[in-house]
Design a protein around this motif. Structure first.
Motif, PDB file in Angstrom:
ATOM      1  N   VAL A  20      17.220   2.546  45.494  1.00  0.00           N
ATOM      2  CA  VAL A  20      17.521   1.190  45.957  1.00  0.00           C
ATOM      3  C   VAL A  20      17.362   0.207  44.797  1.00  0.00           C
ATOM      4  N   TYR A  21      18.446  -0.503  44.484  1.00  0.00           N
ATOM      5  CA  TYR A  21      18.354  -1.615  43.530  1.00  0.00           C
ATOM      6  C   TYR A  21      17.759  -2.808  44.270  1.00  0.00           C
ATOM      7  N   LEU A  22      16.694  -3.404  43.695  1.00  0.00           N
ATOM      8  CA  LEU A  22      16.043  -4.531  44.339  1.00  0.00           C
ATOM      9  C   LEU A  22      16.186  -5.815  43.531  1.00  0.00           C
ATOM     10  N   ALA A  23      16.560  -6.886  44.214  1.00  0.00           N
ATOM     11  CA  ALA A  23      16.479  -8.244  43.685  1.00  0.00           C
ATOM     12  C   ALA A  23      15.846  -9.059  44.799  1.00  0.00           C
ATOM     13  N   ASP A  24      14.534  -9.016  44.865  1.00  0.00           N
ATOM     14  CA  ASP A  24      13.804  -9.585  46.001  1.00  0.00           C
ATOM     15  C   ASP A  24      12.867 -10.722  45.613  1.00  0.00           C
ATOM     16  N   GLY A  25      12.999 -11.213  44.382  1.00  0.00           N
ATOM     17  CA  GLY A  25      12.179 -12.333  43.952  1.00  0.00           C
ATOM     18  C   GLY A  25      10.784 -11.962  43.486  1.00  0.00           C
ATOM     19  N   HIS A  40      19.206  -3.828  47.857  1.00  0.00           N
ATOM     20  CA  HIS A  40      18.407  -4.775  48.650  1.00  0.00           C
ATOM     21  C   HIS A  40      18.305  -6.048  47.814  1.00  0.00           C
ATOM     22  N   PHE A  41      19.261  -6.939  48.008  1.00  0.00           N
ATOM     23  CA  PHE A  41      19.403  -8.176  47.228  1.00  0.00           C
ATOM     24  C   PHE A  41      19.175  -9.333  48.189  1.00  0.00           C
ATOM     25  N   THR A  42      17.980  -9.919  48.132  1.00  0.00           N
ATOM     26  CA  THR A  42      17.613 -10.964  49.097  1.00  0.00           C
ATOM     27  C   THR A  42      17.163 -12.264  48.451  1.00  0.00           C
ATOM     28  N   SER A  43      17.096 -12.314  47.136  1.00  0.00           N
ATOM     29  CA  SER A  43      16.585 -13.508  46.459  1.00  0.00           C
ATOM     30  C   SER A  43      17.551 -13.959  45.374  1.00  0.00           C
ATOM     31  N   PRO A  44      17.972 -15.205  45.379  1.00  0.00           N
ATOM     32  CA  PRO A  44      17.566 -16.291  46.285  1.00  0.00           C
ATOM     33  C   PRO A  44      18.438 -16.373  47.537  1.00  0.00           C
ATOM     34  N   PHE A  45      19.300 -15.386  47.743  1.00  0.00           N
ATOM     35  CA  PHE A  45      20.160 -15.321  48.929  1.00  0.00           C
ATOM     36  C   PHE A  45      20.426 -13.848  49.210  1.00  0.00           C
ATOM     37  N   ARG A  46      20.975 -13.567  50.375  1.00  0.00           N
ATOM     38  CA  ARG A  46      21.380 -12.197  50.677  1.00  0.00           C
ATOM     39  C   ARG A  46      22.774 -11.956  50.104  1.00  0.00           C
TER      40      ARG A  46
END
Length: 336
Positions: free
Chosen positions: A52-57, A88-94
């Protein structure tokens, strides 16, 4: 550079990558793992190997171009090794607000993520510009070893880059714009007409109207700002005179609202409306800026030729280069 200097430089580089580069990466990644992962948290409930690639802040992720190259690169290695890839890219938006799956389903439910240290593996792969070719080899070897290890669910925080020659192919397997983005792209293209050219600039803080999270530049004085703006306008006029004698228009994108307001005075220039903000900035009201970022990106991709202007102190951004790769057209950096 003498032969001895070349030998010294090569030995120094290899020593850095053999001993210190890995330590640097583990130290930075360990901070994220130590803070957010625990053996007491629920384990992953699936058996298939998933990255999972994460960009969650939870760490700095870089700009949109950095994030895109990280996602595409991880997907490339996962595809080669038959490993399921998710985002899973939730920061700063989905991310799903602006991009949707195309030929690969990369979405993952929030409750399917596990931050347990028992089954998942949190992994951090940063990137440096110290030696691009050597860095790419280091990252590729690291990621292949990582993907080949035993885990159930692995989390990757990265702006790692590989597969440059396949960027457009991999991007298009993963993504296509959502309806909200497509609607704005169609609106922009109706104003631009056929065969338009794009020109992009990144001033960062130089003109005093943009906030870069890393504070890479100091604002220029008023006279220096005017001089830099005039120099950029002069280059755009030259591009117009050379390539647009048949009436084609020029799309101009920039991180400076000051520059955009000036350049709109040229009768053959179009800009895309909206506010401007860096994706890693902690703005509270940013929907307009985020939408504009994606519309800019796909509008540049739709051009027939793209330019990036890089004057004194300006940033050599990858944003317009990546967009041009998606569009499959020529990209030129104009240094002055």
């Amino acid at each position: 550079m003498t032969i001895w200097n070349k030998i010294y430089h090569r030995l120094h580089t290899e020593a850095w990558y053999l001993w210190f580069r890995g330590h640097q990466r583990r130290r930075r990644g360990g901070k994220v793992v130590k803070r957010y992962y625990s053996a007491e948290l629920p384990e992953a409930d699936h058996n298939n190997k998933t990255v999972v690639y994460l960009a969650d802040g939870r760490t700095s992720h870089g700009g949109l171009a950095d994030r895109l190259r990280g996602m595409v690169s991880i997907y490339d290695v996962c595809r080669e090794n038959g490993v399921d890839f998710r985002i899973h890219f939730t920061s700063p938006f989905r991310l799903e607000r602006y991009l949707q799956p195309n030929r690969h389903e990369w979405r993952i439910d929030d409750d399917a993520l596990s931050y347990s240290t028992s089954t998942p593996l949190g992994y951090f792969i940063d990137a440096t510009d110290e030696n691009i070719n050597r860095e790419n080899r280091f990252q590729r070897k690291l990621l292949r070893k990582f993907v080949g290890s035993r885990f159930r669910q692995a989390h990757v925080y990265t702006n790692y880059t590989c597969g440059e020659e396949r960027f457009a192919e991999l991007f298009n397997e993963l993504f296509r714009p959502t309806e909200i983005v497509k609607e704005q792209i169609d609106k922009a293209k109706s104003k631009l007409g056929e065969g338009y050219i794009s020109v992009s600039t990144r001033f960062l803080e130089l003109l005093g109207d943009f906030r870069e999270p890393r504070m890479l530049r100091q604002p220029l004085g008023e006279s220096e700002r005017r001089k830099l703006i005039d120099s950029c306008i002069s280059r755009i006029q030259k591009i117009h005179d050379r390539y647009c004698s048949d009436g084609r228009r020029i799309l101009v994108t920039s991180d400076s609202t000051t520059f955009l307001s000036r350049i709109k005075e040229l009768p053959y220039v179009e800009t895309i409306e909206g506010s401007v903000s860096h994706i890693d900035a902690s703005d509270t009201a940013r929907d307009d800026a985020d939408l504009k970022t994606f519309v800019d990106f796909f509008a540049i991709a739709g051009a027939t030729k793209s330019f990036l202007l890089v004057g004194p102190g300006m940033y050599n951004s990858n944003f317009s280069k990546r967009a041009a790769q998606i569009g499959g057209h020529d990209f030129t950096t104009v240094n002055f």
